[in-house]
Design an enzyme around this catalytic site. Sequence first.
Site, PDB file in Angstrom:
ATOM      1  N   CYS A 407     -23.529 -61.104 -16.613  1.00  0.00           N
ATOM      2  CA  CYS A 407     -24.037 -60.988 -17.978  1.00  0.00           C
ATOM      3  C   CYS A 407     -22.831 -60.951 -18.928  1.00  0.00           C
ATOM      4  CB  CYS A 407     -24.826 -59.682 -18.061  1.00  0.00           C
ATOM      5  SG  CYS A 407     -25.791 -59.532 -19.529  1.00  0.00           S
ATOM      6  N   GLY A 489      -8.768 -72.168  -9.885  1.00  0.00           N
ATOM      7  CA  GLY A 489      -9.543 -73.159 -10.644  1.00  0.00           C
ATOM      8  C   GLY A 489      -8.887 -74.519 -10.700  1.00  0.00           C
TER       9      GLY A 489
END
EC number: 4.2.1.49
Length: 553
Positions: A407, A489
């Site tokens: 969230c 990443g």
Amino acid sequence: MVYKTNIRAPRGSELSCKGWTQEAAMRMLMNNLDPEVAENPDELVVYGGIGKAARDWESYEKLIATLKELENDETMIVQSGKPVAVFRTHENAPRVLIANSNLVPGWANWDHFYELEERNLMMYGQMTAGSWIYIGAQGILQGTYLSFVEAGKKKFGTADLRGKWILTGGMGGMSGAQPLAGKMAGAVILVVEVDRARIERKINEGYCDYLVETVDEAIELVNKLTAAKEPASIGLVGNCADINRELLNRGMIPDFVTDQTSAHDPINGYIPNGMTLEEALQLRKTDVKTYERRAKETMAEHVRTMLEFQQAGAETFDYGNNIRAYAKEMGVENAFDFPGFVPAYIRPLFCEGKGPFRWAALSGDPEDIYKTDALAKEMFAEDTALVNWIDMAQKMVKWQGLPARICWLGYGDRHRFALRVNEMVANGELKAPIVFGRDHLDSGSVASPNRETEGMQDGSDAVSDWPLLNALVNTAGGASWVSIHHGGGVGMGYSQHAGQVLVADGTKLAAEKINRVLISDPGMGVVRHADAGYDIAVRTAKEKGINMPMLKG
Ligand code: NAD
């Protein structure tokens, strides 16, 4: 040593360590390697190619054993997945400090990394793999959902995309989150995917609603569903460059256009047009040079269609797959006329200290997460996208390992929320402590010039002081464990980033740490962007009273 695993973190409120912080680190390390969570647990690989949770099985065993013995005033030191020392520190210090995959800049490349890995001196920690706070597919789903929502706010001033439609490409590993994320945002999403089997798989997983074979069928469905304002996802079998062109010829202009085919790799990823998938795979084997050229030519045409959609009024953005760079290489001079998703939509969130915040229930009981969901909805009721996300996630996200929730909360909200959760642990409303953490792809914890810090307003894309300072301040504040990584990443040489995790065990000490760390951590995001001159960050810093001695404006 090959070690077939079936690791599952203990559940419930019984401790096997000397404190909840050590217990949490142990459970989250084990959870990262749970077969429900990890891509290849037998090789200790959690996600992202070779992103590992521990260097080798011997290190894993020692990590667990050391955590079980670790006192509440000691700190375990972990170097690239191997526990190398335990020192006496103090109760307010982190119980674990981790450094993964860091190389001196002049040596920071894959060749040197692999040399060291071969000699078992290093491991690749990715972002949340080596820092023990990966929670499975939920993370990419929410990030994709949020990008669509933010694109909607920018284009139409609303987070509710009902009656709008999105055109994109790719339904693979990460890109396969697109159909569900688009539907969650309320839109009709048409995903062009060259491999029929990929669409079928997403339909079986409940991530996609319809599979169609022709542009006619796709147009009919899109028109019908958008007119009815019915959120839905459609997979269309075909090559993006061809399908996009046909849609343009027929005057079908989407509200949003993007792409998440595997364009980062013109040899083993992207599929050229003008041939069937089988023919492409054959060409890849027999004549790789021709394949590469054809793939890049197709990318150029693909980007040209995206630019034309943009000209015709569609909100168009790159989704982190490098397709613009290949198109430019092939002569599309204005390929960068449409922006990347971070500068376009995510950076304003970063400016408010928002990012992929998450928590996991050490009880293992989904009810604990549902109770925190209810709290988040109550506390942030005015945030439509957040409430919508939680409702949809409850319906659509499958638990993987320990129940968890992602969230995107920002500065000011993270610590308020965690304090309330800490009270719920203290008064027994929750069955066991909650672990709060985040991705390293957060607002103030990463330097990655080709992605998260692309095109910073002041040109500071490659300045990695920021993630290092982030780790230092979180250590000073007493996070439960803190990590500094390199290469996540985007690969070796291209990024530096930091992580922190904090355990809410219901104690006063936990509340004090929450009041420090969950302020300084997102605070570093606001500060990093305010320092770069972003208005939203300057305003946030001023309104929220962040002390920045040299803040101007
Ligand atoms: P993947 O290889 O699993 O899936 C890509 C899909 O694209 C495949 O199913 C493939 O069949 C399809 N495809 C390839 N060429 C095509 C074409 N010309 N037309 C139609 N379909 C085509 O890869 P993935 O994990 O889904 O990642 C996709 C891309 O997204 C990668 O480049 C990755 O780096 C990027 N990515 C970006 C972010 C981000 O920062 N937002 C997050 C995750 C992934």
